[in-house]
Structure formats: structure tokens, C-alpha cells
Design a protein around this motif. Sequence first.
Motif, PDB file in Angstrom:
ATOM      1  N   VAL A  88     -19.677  29.254  34.770  1.00 60.77           N
ATOM      2  CA  VAL A  88     -20.164  28.354  33.479  1.00 60.77           C
ATOM      3  C   VAL A  88     -19.954  29.180  32.211  1.00 60.77           C
ATOM      4  N   LEU A  89     -19.842  30.471  32.308  1.00 61.30           N
ATOM      5  CA  LEU A  89     -19.821  31.479  31.077  1.00 61.30           C
ATOM      6  C   LEU A  89     -17.947  31.248  30.782  1.00 61.30           C
ATOM      7  N   PHE A  90     -17.462  31.533  31.769  1.00 59.26           N
ATOM      8  CA  PHE A  90     -15.935  31.157  31.407  1.00 59.26           C
ATOM      9  C   PHE A  90     -15.569  29.916  30.732  1.00 59.26           C
ATOM     10  N   GLU A  91     -16.041  28.949  31.303  1.00 62.28           N
ATOM     11  CA  GLU A  91     -15.700  27.493  31.127  1.00 62.28           C
ATOM     12  C   GLU A  91     -16.070  27.365  29.616  1.00 62.28           C
ATOM     13  N   ARG A  92     -17.488  27.696  29.263  1.00 63.97           N
ATOM     14  CA  ARG A  92     -17.844  27.638  27.873  1.00 63.97           C
ATOM     15  C   ARG A  92     -17.239  28.453  26.839  1.00 63.97           C
ATOM     16  N   LEU A  93     -16.826  29.532  27.126  1.00 61.02           N
ATOM     17  CA  LEU A  93     -16.258  30.404  26.065  1.00 61.02           C
ATOM     18  C   LEU A  93     -14.934  29.848  25.708  1.00 61.02           C
ATOM     19  N   LEU A  94     -14.121  29.355  26.778  1.00 62.00           N
ATOM     20  CA  LEU A  94     -12.960  28.810  26.668  1.00 62.00           C
ATOM     21  C   LEU A  94     -12.775  27.422  25.993  1.00 62.00           C
ATOM     22  N   ASP A  95     -13.827  26.443  26.142  1.00 57.58           N
ATOM     23  CA  ASP A  95     -14.222  25.355  25.524  1.00 57.58           C
ATOM     24  C   ASP A  95     -14.447  25.586  24.126  1.00 57.58           C
ATOM     25  N   GLU A  96     -15.393  26.503  23.739  1.00 65.46           N
ATOM     26  CA  GLU A  96     -16.034  26.586  22.471  1.00 65.46           C
ATOM     27  C   GLU A  96     -15.091  27.295  21.400  1.00 65.46           C
ATOM     28  N   HIS A  97     -14.028  28.358  21.754  1.00 67.37           N
ATOM     29  CA  HIS A  97     -13.470  29.348  20.901  1.00 67.37           C
ATOM     30  C   HIS A  97     -11.865  29.256  21.175  1.00 67.37           C
ATOM     31  N   SER A  98     -11.324  29.105  19.942  1.00 69.22           N
ATOM     32  CA  SER A  98      -9.754  29.267  19.739  1.00 69.22           C
ATOM     33  C   SER A  98      -9.360  30.606  19.790  1.00 69.22           C
ATOM     34  N   TRP A  99      -8.448  30.958  20.414  1.00 71.18           N
ATOM     35  CA  TRP A  99      -7.964  32.464  20.828  1.00 71.18           C
ATOM     36  C   TRP A  99      -6.721  32.593  19.813  1.00 71.18           C
ATOM     37  N   SER A 100      -6.892  34.167  19.522  1.00 74.55           N
ATOM     38  CA  SER A 100      -5.733  34.515  18.637  1.00 74.55           C
ATOM     39  C   SER A 100      -4.689  35.130  19.187  1.00 74.55           C
ATOM     40  N   ALA A 101      -4.725  35.204  20.609  1.00 73.34           N
ATOM     41  CA  ALA A 101      -3.494  35.688  21.201  1.00 73.34           C
ATOM     42  C   ALA A 101      -2.353  34.919  21.006  1.00 73.34           C
ATOM     43  N   PRO A 102      -1.185  35.550  20.865  1.00 66.30           N
ATOM     44  CA  PRO A 102       0.173  34.845  20.480  1.00 66.30           C
ATOM     45  C   PRO A 102       0.525  33.760  21.447  1.00 66.30           C
TER      46      PRO A 102
END
Length: 256
Positions: A126-140
Motif C-alpha cells: 500500500v505504501l509503495f503504490e501510494r508513494l509512486l502514484d502521488e509523487h513525481s521523481w527527480s531521478a534522471p
Amino acid sequence: MKSSPTVLCVIGQGVDTLLSETGIQQGEAAGRYLADITFHNVFVSNLQRAVQTAEIILRKNTHSSGMEMVLEPLLRERGFGIAEGRPKEDLKNMANAAGQSCRDYTPPGGETLDQVKLRFKKFLKVLFERLLDEHSWSAPDASGGATAANVTAAAASDVAPDGSADDGLQGVTVHALVVSHGAYIRVAIRHLVEDLKCSLPPGVKMSHLFSPCPNTGISRFILTLSKSEPGPVLSAARCVFTNRKDHLEDFTAAAE
């Protein structure tokens, strides 16, 4: 006039109480310690004492005050069956009669440690799915980013006793606050360390790593997530510290 001795009782998920006055003060101490940490997400056990602890921490926070909390039943304390609400001595006696340690013993109607671990594994998903859904990543490559998870014991040995509140957060993209309970957190840490093979601080002793979590003890893990077709993948995990209680030193000294 003699005071009556304090009887410690087993409080799992079947006894849903508010914090005691001591618990409120410990929550405030944790809130002051974490006051300058920016939380992007907050996940909380839906038991009253956990919710109250999270509310106190967020109220003290400089950046995240008023943030919406996700109340998550998967974070509830371990269920102790017929031992719920009874003196802890009763639980010890039951374990002794069964020839087991109190930590490993499951009272009739209670949750086994494996059942608690399964709940934690479901929460991680649940944690992983929510974080990936809600946040855009700054990694290249935009495939993932580091997430710090503060795990705080609500009811209720430090790896880095003199550390700073922002230890390990440099370069972390998203910071999640997770508020749960002592017995649950102990199972969660063991899963992260033994099953997910997270890296450990140099020189850490296992006895400290897996020691009981003090009331409002704080543990921090850095989790690096990646996207994949089946769903989020944990590509790396690192333990920064477990069961930190620096914030309780002034509180303990004042109580003495």
C-alpha cells in the motif's frame, strides 16, 4: 500513605484506549524532535492512541501541520487474544506454561508473529503504490526515488544515541511518517532486516536493532523504489537507526 503499585496490562488491538498523560508528554517530545522534518505522507494505525500520537507530532511540525493522515488498519498493534486487557504477568505465565518465550507466544485468539508480518507486507505494498502514484521523481531516468520512513511507536538501545533528527535524509525525495505500535514495529524491523536484507549502520549490534521499541521510539529506513509492469519494486533498503529515544532524555530527567 502508600500508593498502589502500577499494574501493566496487555494492550493490543482489542483494547482501544487514548494516551495516558505520560503518553501525551512523550508524543509532544517526539513532535518537538521531529518539528523541522518535512513529511510528504502520513500513515497511522487507526487505533486511538496512534491517531492521537500522530496528531501531536503533526501539530508540533513546522512544515506539515494540518497534513491529512491515512488511517490504516494494517498498522494496528498485534492482537493478543484472551490476554488483551489482562496484566502482563498473566501473559508471561501463559507463555511459561506453554514452554515458550513471552515474545514468541501466541495466546488463544491472538495473532501469530507470521500473521503480523503478513499485515506489514501488505502495508508495504500500500505504501509503495501510494508513494509512486502521488509523487513525481527527480531521478534522471524517472524510474524511482528514495523514501524515508519514520516508524513511531504510539503505545508504547539506540543505534545512534547522539544523532540528529535529520540523519539519513540528505538526498531523500519523499519522507513518510508511519505511526504504529511496539510489538508490530518489532516484527516490521525484523522483516526489513532479515527478509528484505536492508543494509545496516556500521557496527550495529543485533541486540540493539531488535530491542523492544520504547514509547514513541523512532526508527528510520531509507527505501528506494522503482516502477515495473507488475507494480512498485523495492530496489534497495537501508536502516539508518532503530528505536531512537533521544527526544525522551529531557522528559525522563524531568520525571525523576
